[in-house]
Design a protein around this motif. Structure first.
Motif, PDB file in Angstrom:
ATOM      1  N   MET A   1       9.130  -9.616 -14.199  1.00  0.00           N
ATOM      2  CA  MET A   1       9.807 -10.722 -13.521  1.00  0.00           C
ATOM      3  C   MET A   1      10.748 -11.411 -14.513  1.00  0.00           C
ATOM      4  SD  MET A   1       8.220 -14.092 -11.615  1.00  0.00           S
ATOM      5  CE  MET A   1       7.472 -13.134 -10.300  1.00  0.00           C
ATOM      6  N   PRO A   2      11.997 -11.633 -14.139  1.00  0.00           N
ATOM      7  CA  PRO A   2      12.955 -12.254 -15.061  1.00  0.00           C
ATOM      8  C   PRO A   2      12.725 -13.754 -15.185  1.00  0.00           C
ATOM      9  CG  PRO A   2      13.993 -11.867 -12.948  1.00  0.00           C
ATOM     10  CD  PRO A   2      12.613 -11.289 -12.843  1.00  0.00           C
ATOM     11  N   TYR A   3      13.351 -14.333 -16.196  1.00  0.00           N
ATOM     12  CA  TYR A   3      13.372 -15.786 -16.351  1.00  0.00           C
ATOM     13  C   TYR A   3      14.534 -16.339 -15.523  1.00  0.00           C
ATOM     14  CZ  TYR A   3      10.032 -15.573 -20.219  1.00  0.00           C
ATOM     15  OH  TYR A   3       8.913 -15.399 -20.970  1.00  0.00           O
ATOM     16  N   PRO A   4      14.444 -17.536 -14.953  1.00  0.00           N
ATOM     17  CA  PRO A   4      13.331 -18.497 -15.122  1.00  0.00           C
ATOM     18  C   PRO A   4      12.188 -18.320 -14.130  1.00  0.00           C
ATOM     19  CG  PRO A   4      15.079 -19.541 -13.902  1.00  0.00           C
ATOM     20  CD  PRO A   4      15.576 -18.148 -14.231  1.00  0.00           C
ATOM     21  N   GLU A   5      12.274 -17.280 -13.224  1.00  0.00           N
ATOM     22  CA  GLU A   5      11.220 -17.103 -12.236  1.00  0.00           C
ATOM     23  C   GLU A   5       9.850 -16.925 -12.888  1.00  0.00           C
ATOM     24  OE1 GLU A   5      14.110 -15.673 -12.164  1.00  0.00           O
ATOM     25  OE2 GLU A   5      15.034 -16.367 -10.287  1.00  0.00           O
ATOM     26  N   ARG A   6       9.821 -16.170 -13.997  1.00  0.00           N
ATOM     27  CA  ARG A   6       8.550 -15.952 -14.691  1.00  0.00           C
ATOM     28  C   ARG A   6       7.999 -17.282 -15.230  1.00  0.00           C
ATOM     29  NH1 ARG A   6       5.374 -12.095 -16.870  1.00  0.00           N
ATOM     30  NH2 ARG A   6       4.514 -12.392 -18.970  1.00  0.00           N
ATOM     31  N   PHE A   7       8.874 -18.126 -15.746  1.00  0.00           N
ATOM     32  CA  PHE A   7       8.442 -19.429 -16.236  1.00  0.00           C
ATOM     33  C   PHE A   7       7.892 -20.292 -15.108  1.00  0.00           C
ATOM     34  CE2 PHE A   7       9.881 -23.889 -16.594  1.00  0.00           C
ATOM     35  CZ  PHE A   7       9.002 -24.318 -17.572  1.00  0.00           C
ATOM     36  N   HIS A   8       8.602 -20.330 -13.970  1.00  0.00           N
ATOM     37  CA  HIS A   8       8.134 -21.139 -12.845  1.00  0.00           C
ATOM     38  C   HIS A   8       6.786 -20.645 -12.341  1.00  0.00           C
ATOM     39  CE1 HIS A   8      11.774 -23.329 -12.921  1.00  0.00           C
ATOM     40  NE2 HIS A   8      12.546 -22.400 -12.378  1.00  0.00           N
ATOM     41  N   ALA A   9       6.586 -19.324 -12.287  1.00  0.00           N
ATOM     42  CA  ALA A   9       5.291 -18.790 -11.865  1.00  0.00           C
ATOM     43  C   ALA A   9       4.206 -19.197 -12.851  1.00  0.00           C
ATOM     44  CB  ALA A   9       5.373 -17.268 -11.757  1.00  0.00           C
ATOM     45  N   ALA A  10       4.538 -19.180 -14.148  1.00  0.00           N
ATOM     46  CA  ALA A  10       3.556 -19.597 -15.146  1.00  0.00           C
ATOM     47  C   ALA A  10       3.204 -21.075 -15.010  1.00  0.00           C
ATOM     48  CB  ALA A  10       4.092 -19.300 -16.551  1.00  0.00           C
ATOM     49  N   VAL A  11       4.193 -21.916 -14.711  1.00  0.00           N
ATOM     50  CA  VAL A  11       3.938 -23.346 -14.537  1.00  0.00           C
ATOM     51  C   VAL A  11       3.030 -23.592 -13.346  1.00  0.00           C
ATOM     52  CG1 VAL A  11       5.022 -25.553 -13.971  1.00  0.00           C
ATOM     53  CG2 VAL A  11       6.039 -24.070 -15.704  1.00  0.00           C
TER      54      VAL A  11
END
Length: 633
Positions: A4-14
């Motif tokens: 999954m690319p950023y920022p989607e990966r970051f949002h999923a982690a949050v």
């Protein structure tokens, strides 16, 4: 998930790191680091962050020491770029909880709203609300000046206050702002917030929505008066306004029109749903535009950058265009839509889900008996977001007084018809707001306004039972509050009750206030006369006063029930009258058609007889022969 690319990966982690399960898994140091990285990625350096965000973060802390720790951890990140903060956040999550992406990628069965109030909820309920009896609707007793009667207004809670903005009454749009302080030294106080001199007031509007984000109240969408649209608004874009209150001790506000961005933006509309997605985004669905066309598009607005993004969901079947529906989040990434009205005044009872991750619409069929079609209702989430309740509204047949409850974890309709009892005053276009504790264990619902044949301005409060929806229903659906913390003083309110639609409701409030004032004066005088004397007489007087207040409240509820019954009977009578008129008109038309057919038939008979006679005169052979007996004679 690893691809999954950023920022989607970051949002999923949050989403995983900020969930209730995630917070309970990490140590205090890890939670502080994740908090700082999240804020650094979202807002940048702490020194440049807005005061509203900092104040909101401070309210989340359990102690002053935690506030200092949060500040120092964020400040230590310095000028770290946003992209680097995102990568570090994901890296920390990978190290602390390697399988976090499995929890985020789980299916519908694991969707949950648990922990939704962990950041925005109250530590404890205000004293005045803690005194309320569970499971019983109460007419809120207050100080100050309550708003005039209205419906299709907007309302939301921000900390321990509820704000009511705009609305309509008898075709007149409103622009006023009101604040209900639920924790004013143990009292409940209504205040009118005037527009700060020298600033532009909010345009008069109705059918808009209010949300709380980043420590402020925002008004999204709505229908405005034509002169306001022409002079101050871009009628092609959905409007957003921010309420700014400079000082808590000054009853003045400033309304700032927010300039939104994005290649595309939703058109202006009323009756849309506006639902917060997390802390910093809201999603808009449906509504009705200025040409009275119903819509079924979805848009996400980032409440920090104010950039619009359309949610294009090519998968699945989107709901029919609609307005006056309700919407709520089901987990972190799914929007639920229920009810509403559409073309040809059709009302809906279907349930739809928009998966924001996979960009697809889904038809959801919960277990149990589906509720009747409903539009113009209000929806709320209670018990840590597990139960979604619909109150008020109506359909083409009648106004709905029964409530609907959906269990989002079991995905089934609650079968108990009395799981949630409607407030004594219920109607279309009313608002419901919820004040919840951070752990989601306690909820208080505040109902205001609405239209049920008369425009209302009652403030009603319900404390959700701790064992909802399996609780025992109290013997009385509503009773007066005899506790001192909610004692009412309506002297100032009486002077401004000039709205024609308040009629009997205001007459009751004036009468009950007068009776309470007289009773209070009587008790004071009696106390002065018998101080040190007969305590039994004082107790008897106090008991009599309580009985009178209880009887007055019961009469008030009975009056509203009779009004509702009379409205139903009047509507039924009007429908019968219209039906009878239609049948009479149809009968007259049928009688005229029959009469015309008879005249035409008689004319045809006469013409046929004339033709036969002419034929007989012209053709002697065609004349009938006389019988033998006749010729013999």
């Amino acid at each position: 998930m690893n691809t999954m690319p950023y920022p989607e990966r970051f949002h999923a982690a949050v989403r995983v790191g900020s969930s209730a399960a995630g917070r309970s898994f990490f140590s205090d140091e890890t939670r502080l680091l994740l908090y700082a990285l999240d804020r650094q990625a979202t807002y940048g350096e702490r020194s440049t962050c807005s005061r509203d965000v900092l104040d909101a973060d401070a309210r989340l802390a359990e102690s002053d020491a935690q506030v200092r720790a949060m500040r120092e951890t964020w400040e230590n990140l310095g000028s770290m770029p946003s992209a680097e903060a995102m990568r570090l956040y994901v890296k920390v999550l990978d190290e602390e909880k390697p399988q976090w992406h499995d929890a985020n990628a789980s299916g519908d069965a694991n969707r949950t709203n648990r922990g939704m109030h962990a950041k925005t909820g109250e530590r404890t309920l205000p004293l005045a609300l803690r005194e309320c009896r569970e499971g019983v609707w109460m007419f809120c007793e207050y100080e100050g000046n309550r708003p005039t009667a209205r419906f299709q207004h907007a309302a939301c809670t921000l900390r321990d206050k509820m704000y009511v903005v705009g609305g309509t009454n008898r075709g007149r749009f409103m622009r006023d702002t009101h604040e209900l302080d639920l924790d004013c030294d143990g009292r409940v106080v209504w205040r009118t917030l005037k527009t700060k001199p020298g600033t532009t007031p909010l345009p008069a509007c109705a059918g808009h929505r209010a949300v709380a984000a980043n420590g402020s109240v925002y008004i999204v969408g709505g229908r405005f008066k034509r002169e306001d649209v022409d002079s101050t608004l871009d009628s092609t874009r959905m409007s957003v306004y921010k309420m700014v209150k400079a000082h808590e001790d000054v009853d003045e506000v400033t309304w700032e029109k927010v300039t939104t961005h994005g290649e595309d933006a939703p058109c202006s509309r009323r009756g849309a749903s506006v639902t917060m997605v997390g802390e910093h985004k809201c999603i808009v669905f449906g509504g009705e535009d200025h040409d009275r066309r119903f819509l079924n598009d979805a848009w996400i607005l980032d409440m920090t950058s104010f950039v619009w993004r359309e949610v294009k969901a090519p998968g699945g079947h989107p709901p029919e265009p609609r307005a006056e529906h309700s919407a709520a989040m089901w987990g972190a990434d799914t929007l639920l839509v229920f009810g509403g009205t559409g073309k040809s005044t059709k009302c809906f009872h279907s349930l739809h889900a928009l998966d924001l991750v996979h960009q697809r619409w889904m038809d959801v069929t919960p277990q149990g008996v589906a509720p009747p079609p409903r539009a113009g209702h209000a929806g709320i989430l209670v018990k840590d977001g597990r139960y979604w309740c619909a109150v008020g509204g109506g359909n083409n047949e009648r106004g709905l007084s029964e409530c609907t409850v959906l269990d989002l974890e079991e995905m089934k309709w609650v079968s108990r018809a009395d799981a949630l009892v409607a407030p004594p005053v219920v109607g279309e276009g009313m608002t419901l707001c919820v004040l919840s504790t951070r752990d989601g264990s306690e909820d208080v619902v505040i109902a205001f306004g609405g239209y049920n044949g008369h425009t209302q301005n009652e403030t009603q409060i319900l404390r959700i039972p701790s064992d909802f929806p399996e609780h025992d229903v109290p013997s009385s659906t509503s009773e007066p509050n005899d506790r001192g913390v909610l004692k009412s003083h309506h002297a100032q309110d009486n002077a401004r009750r000039d709205d024609d639609d308040d009629d009997a409701a205001l007459e009751y409030a004036d009468a009950s206030a007068s009776e309470r004032s007289n009773a209070s004066s009587f008790e004071t005088a009696l106390s002065d006369v018998t101080r040190g004397g007969d305590a039994a007489n004082i107790s008897t007087s106090t008991l009599t006063d309580k009985q009178l207040r209880k009887e007055n409240a019961e009469l008030h509820r009975a009056l509203h029930r009779l009004r509702a019954d009379a409205k139903i009977i009047a509507d039924a009578h009007e429908k019968l009258r219209v039906r009878c008129s239609t049948l009479e008109l149809a009968a007259r038309e049928d009688a005229k058609i029959i009469q015309d057919e008879r005249i035409a038939r008689d004319r045809l008979r006469a013409e046929l007889e004339r033709l036969r006679q002419n034929r007989a005169d012209d053709d002697p052979a065609a004349k009938p022969r006389a019988p033998v007996a006749t010729s013999w004679f």
